[in-house]
Scaffold this motif. Sequence first.
Motif, PDB file in Angstrom:
ATOM      1  N   ALA A   1      46.650  39.979  34.464  1.00  0.00           N
ATOM      2  CA  ALA A   1      45.193  40.065  34.575  1.00  0.00           C
ATOM      3  C   ALA A   1      44.835  41.494  34.959  1.00  0.00           C
ATOM      4  O   ALA A   1      45.575  42.149  35.698  1.00  0.00           O
ATOM      5  CB  ALA A   1      44.656  39.085  35.610  1.00  0.00           C
ATOM      6  N   ALA A   2      43.710  41.967  34.439  1.00  0.00           N
ATOM      7  CA  ALA A   2      43.315  43.346  34.717  1.00  0.00           C
ATOM      8  C   ALA A   2      41.802  43.493  34.689  1.00  0.00           C
ATOM      9  O   ALA A   2      41.093  42.703  34.066  1.00  0.00           O
ATOM     10  CB  ALA A   2      43.947  44.287  33.698  1.00  0.00           C
ATOM     11  N   LEU A   3      41.362  44.534  35.356  1.00  0.00           N
ATOM     12  CA  LEU A   3      39.955  44.871  35.437  1.00  0.00           C
ATOM     13  C   LEU A   3      39.813  46.315  34.976  1.00  0.00           C
ATOM     14  O   LEU A   3      40.415  47.226  35.557  1.00  0.00           O
ATOM     15  CB  LEU A   3      39.483  44.716  36.887  1.00  0.00           C
ATOM     16  N   ALA A   4      39.033  46.503  33.927  1.00  0.00           N
ATOM     17  CA  ALA A   4      38.776  47.847  33.398  1.00  0.00           C
ATOM     18  C   ALA A   4      37.307  48.177  33.614  1.00  0.00           C
ATOM     19  O   ALA A   4      36.437  47.337  33.375  1.00  0.00           O
ATOM     20  CB  ALA A   4      39.119  47.909  31.912  1.00  0.00           C
TER      21      ALA A   4
ATOM     22  N   GLU B   1      31.751  36.491  36.133  1.00  0.00           N
ATOM     23  CA  GLU B   1      30.545  36.459  36.969  1.00  0.00           C
ATOM     24  C   GLU B   1      30.896  36.708  38.434  1.00  0.00           C
ATOM     25  O   GLU B   1      30.175  37.413  39.143  1.00  0.00           O
ATOM     26  CB  GLU B   1      29.839  35.107  36.822  1.00  0.00           C
ATOM     27  N   ARG B   2      32.010  36.133  38.869  1.00  0.00           N
ATOM     28  CA  ARG B   2      32.446  36.345  40.261  1.00  0.00           C
ATOM     29  C   ARG B   2      32.808  37.815  40.506  1.00  0.00           C
ATOM     30  O   ARG B   2      32.453  38.398  41.529  1.00  0.00           O
ATOM     31  CB  ARG B   2      33.620  35.429  40.580  1.00  0.00           C
ATOM     32  N   PHE B   3      33.513  38.417  39.541  1.00  0.00           N
ATOM     33  CA  PHE B   3      33.856  39.835  39.669  1.00  0.00           C
ATOM     34  C   PHE B   3      32.593  40.691  39.654  1.00  0.00           C
ATOM     35  O   PHE B   3      32.511  41.695  40.362  1.00  0.00           O
ATOM     36  CB  PHE B   3      34.825  40.282  38.573  1.00  0.00           C
ATOM     37  N   ALA B   4      31.587  40.306  38.859  1.00  0.00           N
ATOM     38  CA  ALA B   4      30.318  41.040  38.843  1.00  0.00           C
ATOM     39  C   ALA B   4      29.699  41.038  40.235  1.00  0.00           C
ATOM     40  O   ALA B   4      29.213  42.068  40.705  1.00  0.00           O
ATOM     41  CB  ALA B   4      29.359  40.433  37.818  1.00  0.00           C
ATOM     42  N   SER B   5      29.748  39.891  40.902  1.00  0.00           N
ATOM     43  CA  SER B   5      29.215  39.797  42.268  1.00  0.00           C
ATOM     44  C   SER B   5      30.002  40.689  43.224  1.00  0.00           C
ATOM     45  O   SER B   5      29.419  41.348  44.094  1.00  0.00           O
ATOM     46  CB  SER B   5      29.257  38.350  42.763  1.00  0.00           C
ATOM     47  N   MET B   6      31.315  40.710  43.065  1.00  0.00           N
ATOM     48  CA  MET B   6      32.148  41.564  43.921  1.00  0.00           C
ATOM     49  C   MET B   6      31.819  43.041  43.700  1.00  0.00           C
ATOM     50  O   MET B   6      31.720  43.815  44.653  1.00  0.00           O
ATOM     51  CB  MET B   6      33.635  41.315  43.635  1.00  0.00           C
ATOM     52  N   ILE B   7      31.655  43.424  42.439  1.00  0.00           N
ATOM     53  CA  ILE B   7      31.348  44.825  42.114  1.00  0.00           C
ATOM     54  C   ILE B   7      29.978  45.190  42.672  1.00  0.00           C
ATOM     55  O   ILE B   7      29.809  46.261  43.265  1.00  0.00           O
ATOM     56  CB  ILE B   7      31.435  45.052  40.589  1.00  0.00           C
ATOM     57  N   LYS B   8      29.001  44.306  42.485  1.00  0.00           N
ATOM     58  CA  LYS B   8      27.652  44.566  43.023  1.00  0.00           C
ATOM     59  C   LYS B   8      27.697  44.756  44.531  1.00  0.00           C
ATOM     60  O   LYS B   8      27.054  45.650  45.079  1.00  0.00           O
ATOM     61  CB  LYS B   8      26.714  43.411  42.683  1.00  0.00           C
TER      62      LYS B   8
ATOM     63  N   ASP C   1      40.701  43.127  47.475  1.00  0.00           N
ATOM     64  CA  ASP C   1      39.990  41.936  47.023  1.00  0.00           C
ATOM     65  C   ASP C   1      40.150  41.750  45.520  1.00  0.00           C
ATOM     66  O   ASP C   1      40.337  40.644  45.046  1.00  0.00           O
ATOM     67  CB  ASP C   1      38.502  42.023  47.370  1.00  0.00           C
ATOM     68  N   TYR C   2      40.051  42.843  44.776  1.00  0.00           N
ATOM     69  CA  TYR C   2      40.241  42.764  43.324  1.00  0.00           C
ATOM     70  C   TYR C   2      41.661  42.301  43.009  1.00  0.00           C
ATOM     71  O   TYR C   2      41.861  41.432  42.164  1.00  0.00           O
ATOM     72  CB  TYR C   2      39.998  44.120  42.665  1.00  0.00           C
ATOM     73  N   SER C   3      42.636  42.882  43.673  1.00  0.00           N
ATOM     74  CA  SER C   3      44.038  42.528  43.415  1.00  0.00           C
ATOM     75  C   SER C   3      44.309  41.062  43.721  1.00  0.00           C
ATOM     76  O   SER C   3      44.968  40.368  42.936  1.00  0.00           O
ATOM     77  CB  SER C   3      44.976  43.413  44.241  1.00  0.00           C
ATOM     78  N   THR C   4      43.807  40.601  44.845  1.00  0.00           N
ATOM     79  CA  THR C   4      43.991  39.201  45.212  1.00  0.00           C
ATOM     80  C   THR C   4      43.314  38.284  44.208  1.00  0.00           C
ATOM     81  O   THR C   4      43.880  37.265  43.797  1.00  0.00           O
ATOM     82  CB  THR C   4      43.424  38.943  46.630  1.00  0.00           C
ATOM     83  N   SER C   5      42.113  38.651  43.787  1.00  0.00           N
ATOM     84  CA  SER C   5      41.381  37.841  42.814  1.00  0.00           C
ATOM     85  C   SER C   5      42.068  37.838  41.452  1.00  0.00           C
ATOM     86  O   SER C   5      42.099  36.812  40.770  1.00  0.00           O
ATOM     87  CB  SER C   5      39.944  38.339  42.679  1.00  0.00           C
ATOM     88  N   LEU C   6      42.618  38.968  41.065  1.00  0.00           N
ATOM     89  CA  LEU C   6      43.352  39.020  39.791  1.00  0.00           C
ATOM     90  C   LEU C   6      44.599  38.141  39.841  1.00  0.00           C
ATOM     91  O   LEU C   6      44.912  37.432  38.883  1.00  0.00           O
ATOM     92  CB  LEU C   6      43.718  40.458  39.433  1.00  0.00           C
ATOM     93  N   GLN C   7      45.307  38.181  40.967  1.00  0.00           N
ATOM     94  CA  GLN C   7      46.502  37.337  41.106  1.00  0.00           C
ATOM     95  C   GLN C   7      46.114  35.864  41.074  1.00  0.00           C
ATOM     96  O   GLN C   7      46.796  35.054  40.449  1.00  0.00           O
ATOM     97  CB  GLN C   7      47.260  37.674  42.387  1.00  0.00           C
ATOM     98  N   SER C   8      45.026  35.507  41.718  1.00  0.00           N
ATOM     99  CA  SER C   8      44.549  34.117  41.676  1.00  0.00           C
ATOM    100  C   SER C   8      44.184  33.712  40.254  1.00  0.00           C
ATOM    101  O   SER C   8      44.460  32.589  39.831  1.00  0.00           O
ATOM    102  CB  SER C   8      43.323  33.939  42.575  1.00  0.00           C
TER     103      SER C   8
ATOM    104  N   SER D   1      44.819  30.503  35.491  1.00  0.00           N
ATOM    105  CA  SER D   1      44.771  30.482  34.023  1.00  0.00           C
ATOM    106  C   SER D   1      46.153  30.322  33.386  1.00  0.00           C
ATOM    107  O   SER D   1      46.270  30.377  32.155  1.00  0.00           O
ATOM    108  CB  SER D   1      44.122  31.770  33.507  1.00  0.00           C
ATOM    109  N   ASN D   2      47.177  30.142  34.209  1.00  0.00           N
ATOM    110  CA  ASN D   2      48.552  30.045  33.697  1.00  0.00           C
ATOM    111  C   ASN D   2      48.902  31.238  32.809  1.00  0.00           C
ATOM    112  O   ASN D   2      49.471  31.082  31.736  1.00  0.00           O
ATOM    113  CB  ASN D   2      48.762  28.733  32.935  1.00  0.00           C
ATOM    114  N   SER D   3      48.531  32.404  33.286  1.00  0.00           N
ATOM    115  CA  SER D   3      48.770  33.646  32.543  1.00  0.00           C
ATOM    116  C   SER D   3      49.868  34.448  33.228  1.00  0.00           C
ATOM    117  O   SER D   3      50.347  34.079  34.298  1.00  0.00           O
ATOM    118  CB  SER D   3      47.482  34.476  32.479  1.00  0.00           C
TER     119      SER D   3
END
Length: 147
Positions: free
Chosen positions: A21-24, A133-140, A4-11, A16-18
């Motif tokens: 993306a990463a989550l630390a 905020e969305r990632f915070a919800s996923m982590i929670k 889920d994190y990987s898919t969300s990071l790719q999205s 963001s036209n980047s």
Amino acid sequence: MGQDYSTSLQSLINDSNSDFAALAFVDSRKRHIHWKHVSGSCSQRLKKMVGKPGIDLSGMVVRFGDVMIVDNSDANINEKRLEFPSMVAEGLYSAMASPIAIDGQISAVLVVGSRTERTYTQADICLIKKEAERFASMIKAKLNIVT
């Protein structure tokens, strides 16, 4: 949940036209920051890096608790980006990072970056804050934290 994190990071990269993306995650007991989920990486070095509050882009976000931006709006961008090992490791010229707070504590940092010159807009800042905020919800949800 890692998928889920990987898919969300790719999205997030697409939205963001980047290029990156990463989550630390922040280990508050040891006061370390570990890169756990990365999308668009050109190097394995980042996942091996351990950060500390106040050092690197993610560490500055943890220290100050706000969005940090390194982009073309800074006249010294070429020197500034060299101060951030994560940007150097990934070949990023521009990056933006946002804190992810859970129960009032910064628990993680969300980073997007580009390998080309870029100036982030207010819309970009709003996007990363919304995604944090969305990632915070996923982590929670993963940690079964009820708020």
